[in-house]
Design an enzyme around this catalytic site. Structure first.
Site, PDB file in Angstrom:
ATOM      1  N   ASP A 153      45.340  -5.567  20.448  1.00 46.24           N
ATOM      2  CA  ASP A 153      44.813  -4.653  21.308  1.00 46.24           C
ATOM      3  C   ASP A 153      44.447  -3.593  20.537  1.00 46.24           C
ATOM      4  O   ASP A 153      44.547  -3.358  19.187  1.00 46.24           O
ATOM      5  CB  ASP A 153      45.889  -4.395  22.369  1.00 46.24           C
ATOM      6  CG  ASP A 153      45.292  -3.360  23.520  1.00 46.24           C
ATOM      7  OD1 ASP A 153      44.285  -3.298  23.588  1.00 46.24           O
ATOM      8  OD2 ASP A 153      46.087  -2.438  23.906  1.00 46.24           O
ATOM      9  N   HIS A 154      43.830  -2.243  21.227  1.00 50.77           N
ATOM     10  CA  HIS A 154      43.497  -1.077  20.455  1.00 50.77           C
ATOM     11  C   HIS A 154      44.499  -0.206  21.017  1.00 50.77           C
ATOM     12  O   HIS A 154      44.763  -0.003  22.243  1.00 50.77           O
ATOM     13  CB  HIS A 154      41.963  -0.782  20.676  1.00 50.77           C
ATOM     14  CG  HIS A 154      41.067  -1.473  19.853  1.00 50.77           C
ATOM     15  ND1 HIS A 154      39.833  -1.655  20.349  1.00 50.77           N
ATOM     16  CD2 HIS A 154      40.973  -2.083  18.521  1.00 50.77           C
ATOM     17  CE1 HIS A 154      39.168  -2.416  19.363  1.00 50.77           C
ATOM     18  NE2 HIS A 154      39.963  -2.420  18.525  1.00 50.77           N
ATOM     19  N   TYR A 157      43.420  -0.461  26.409  1.00 50.60           N
ATOM     20  CA  TYR A 157      43.222  -1.242  27.183  1.00 50.60           C
ATOM     21  C   TYR A 157      42.053  -2.449  26.951  1.00 50.60           C
ATOM     22  O   TYR A 157      41.180  -2.820  27.520  1.00 50.60           O
ATOM     23  CB  TYR A 157      42.676  -0.809  28.745  1.00 50.60           C
ATOM     24  CG  TYR A 157      43.504   0.072  29.351  1.00 50.60           C
ATOM     25  CD1 TYR A 157      44.877   0.172  29.078  1.00 50.60           C
ATOM     26  CD2 TYR A 157      43.065   1.272  29.863  1.00 50.60           C
ATOM     27  CE1 TYR A 157      45.836   1.276  29.477  1.00 50.60           C
ATOM     28  CE2 TYR A 157      43.774   2.566  30.486  1.00 50.60           C
ATOM     29  CZ  TYR A 157      45.158   2.312  30.252  1.00 50.60           C
ATOM     30  OH  TYR A 157      45.830   3.289  30.741  1.00 50.60           O
ATOM     31  N   HIS A 158      42.396  -3.092  25.594  1.00 46.53           N
ATOM     32  CA  HIS A 158      41.531  -3.881  24.942  1.00 46.53           C
ATOM     33  C   HIS A 158      42.154  -5.252  24.586  1.00 46.53           C
ATOM     34  O   HIS A 158      41.939  -5.671  23.488  1.00 46.53           O
ATOM     35  CB  HIS A 158      40.690  -3.315  23.773  1.00 46.53           C
ATOM     36  CG  HIS A 158      39.867  -2.167  24.006  1.00 46.53           C
ATOM     37  ND1 HIS A 158      39.428  -1.321  23.251  1.00 46.53           N
ATOM     38  CD2 HIS A 158      39.381  -1.798  25.215  1.00 46.53           C
ATOM     39  CE1 HIS A 158      38.753  -0.087  23.831  1.00 46.53           C
ATOM     40  NE2 HIS A 158      38.526  -0.543  24.949  1.00 46.53           N
ATOM     41  N   PRO A 159      43.027  -5.674  25.712  1.00 43.34           N
ATOM     42  CA  PRO A 159      43.956  -6.901  24.968  1.00 43.34           C
ATOM     43  C   PRO A 159      42.987  -7.972  25.031  1.00 43.34           C
ATOM     44  O   PRO A 159      42.003  -8.314  25.712  1.00 43.34           O
ATOM     45  CB  PRO A 159      44.727  -7.024  26.140  1.00 43.34           C
ATOM     46  CG  PRO A 159      44.350  -6.419  27.244  1.00 43.34           C
ATOM     47  CD  PRO A 159      43.355  -5.309  26.972  1.00 43.34           C
TER      48      PRO A 159
END
Length: 552
Positions: A293-294, A467-469
């Site tokens: 993620d980020h 919210y970049h899983p």
């Protein structure tokens, strides 16, 4: 109910595949648990903080307590609605850096280098540069996904880019074109004042065809007979039934739900499946591993002039913006307000950007709570390529149970060094002449926090997911024991089953993931249809010539 192809998930990749498969004359059924995306909360770009906090549109997942973030649990919204997360996201459009995809290919995703994926980015885009410059030759002209830029009327957007230039960084007028590195305008999936989700771009046009339909149901597991996927068991209106696929089942349920569905179907780490009494169909130890993620922090400044969006942050102001948008699809409601951006390198020796900035002309949290100081502005900043890896696993064999999500954020010393660099480099940018007329003081972290230890404490308390899983069902060569899908997105070890969404990314790309997820669906559709992939592009991206010796 049956079709040639049954797709689980009407999200970014699923909508794109439904459109391309239906266009090719195949019959398609899309299974989606969420409901309609109608209404201003989703369709009005400026309302973006609402849908991701609404149980109606969101799966409501959160991480397990994160050991390196003081035991905090972090919310991980995923769209439970037509359009999936493209209907609840921030609408920021980033392709990722060319080198991200070259790394994919080097790590076993043959045929997914930048030269291979660039033609798909072009195919999917309708790019509108609105007089702000750009690289037309690198962009698509007539794809389903409209990509635009905000008006950038607020003087703070120009101040941010100018401050970057004054600090010695490049300026780029198209980070999705030849040169990602630098400061410049941010792009958004907004068209004619409306959120241009994968549902609006792909699914709704596909559903106008006789051969594409949507089924509102909850997918429980893939039905596998004699080693072949033949359908999907769903719960619909309190009844359990099977939707059968004549050709293939395609999973596109997100990087959190796709591995869960595979494991519920008997595909995953054998010991973990046995713990939950699930019969093993294919022992794939990589299912649910490699989760990435980020992570980001908000750096907030109090403004010395009332130029920020805070003046609208009251009931009357919001009502006026909402009314203008409802009647005209124009005004402040027609943008996500992320209109300036930057990608920079954290230090000499880093070949391509590893820090991203989203600039916002108001100091506000993602849940819509404005900073107590009133007028202010902020950047979201965080490292792009964290070495930390997490996992998704089953809580129980009950399909309704939420998955166990462990990101394992900040688990390496590199994470901490990279994040400290983010904060110190950002302070330097805000200290430039261009911001002098606008800054009163630093709200967050606060100028008093200077040492590594103080900055680390701030990160531990305030870092949030961007919210970049992704990455939880990694793509690789068929003989790679940790790969879950091969480069044709076939699930290894099961016939008739494909998986295409952000869970197949070998490594997280630079920036926001909606664009790469849609591209994945576009390219996967050609593999599924047995078409020759689009011819590779030979456009060479710009790499800072001094990257080995200079940070900027």
């Amino acid at each position: 109910m049956e079709a040639d192809y049954v797709i689980v998930g009407a999200g970014s990749a699923g909508c794109a595949m439904a459109y391309r498969l239906a266009e090719a004359g195949k019959s398609v059924l899309v299974i989606e648990h969420g409901g309609t995306d109608a209404g201003p909360f989703i369709q009005m770009p400026a309302a973006l903080s609402y849908p991701m906090n609404m149980p109606l549109y969101d799966w409501g997942y959160s991480s397990e307590p994160e050991p390196h973030l003081g035991g905090r649990t972090l919310v991980t919204p995923r769209g439970k609605v037509i359009g999936g997360s493209s209907s609840i996201n921030g609408m920021v459009y980033v392709r990722g850096h060319a080198k991200d995809y070259d790394h994919w290919a080097e790590s076993g995703a043959d045929g997914w280098s930048y030269a291979d994926v660039l033609p798909y980015f072009k195919r999917m885009e309708s790019w509108h540069e609105s007089g702000q410059g750009g690289d037309p030759d690198w962009r698509g002209k007539d794809g389903p996904l409209h990509v635009t830029r905000g008006p950038r009327d607020n003087p703070l957007h120009a101040a941010f880019v100018e401050a970057g230039r004054q600090a010695g960084y490049p300026v780029t007028d198209d980070y999705n074109g030849e040169q990602q590195e630098g400061f410049g305008p941010m792009e958004q999936t907004v068209w004619k004042g409306q959120r241009w989700s994968a549902a609006n771009a792909y699914l709704k046009p596909a559903l106008k065809r006789d051969n594409c339909d949507i089924v509102r149901a909850f997918a429980r597991r893939v039905v596998i007979e004699d080693g072949r996927a033949v359908g999907v068991e769903v719960e619909k209106g309190g009844r359990i039934e099977v939707i059968r696929a004549r050709a293939e089942v395609i999973i596109a349920a997100s990087s959190l739900n796709s591995p869960k569905l595979l494991m519920l179907s008997g595909i995953g780490p054998a010991a973990h499946l046995a713990e939950h009494g699930i019969d093993v169909v294919a022992d794939r130890p990589g299912v649910g591993q490699n989760l990435q993620d980020h992570l980001e922090v908000y750096m907030q400044m109090a403004a010395s002039q009332p130029v920020t969006l805070f003046k609208y942050w009251n009931l009357f102001g919001k009502a006026m913006i909402g009314a203008q948008w409802l009647f005209t699809k124009k005004g402040l409601g027609a943008s996500n307000q992320f209109e300036s951006a930057a990608f920079i390198r954290s230090r000499a020796g880093v070949e391509y950007p590893d820090i991203q900035y989203h600039f916002l002309p108001i100091a506000v949290r993602y849940d819509g709570q404005a900073a107590a100081e009133g007028h202010g502005f902020q950047v979201h900043v965080g490292p792009m390529r964290s070495p930390s890896r997490g996992s998704v696993s089953l809580r129980s064999a009950d399909p309704k149970a939420k998955p166990v999500i462990r990101f394992n954020y900040m688990s390496t010393e590199q994470d901490w060094a990279d994040f400290r660099a983010c904060i110190r480099l950002t302070r330097e940018i805000f200290a430039q002449e261009a911001f002098k007329p606008y800054i009163r003081h630093e709200i967050q972290p606060g100028a008093a926090l200077q040492t590594d230890g103080e900055i680390d404490s701030f990160i531990r308390e305030h870092a949030e997911s961007a919210y970049h899983p992704c990455g939880s069902c990694r793509m690789g060569r068929a003989d790679d024991p940790m790969a879950v899908v091969d480069p044709q997105v076939r699930v290894i070890g099961v016939e008739g089953l494909r998986l295409a969404d952000s869970s197949i990314f070998p490594r997280v790309t630079n920036g926001n993931l909606n664009g790469p997820s849609i591209m994945t669906g576009e390219k996967a559709a050609d593999h599924i249809l047995g078409k020759s992939p689009l011819a590779p592009a030979n456009d060479a991206p710009w790499i800072n010539p001094a990257w080995q010796t200079a940070q900027r």
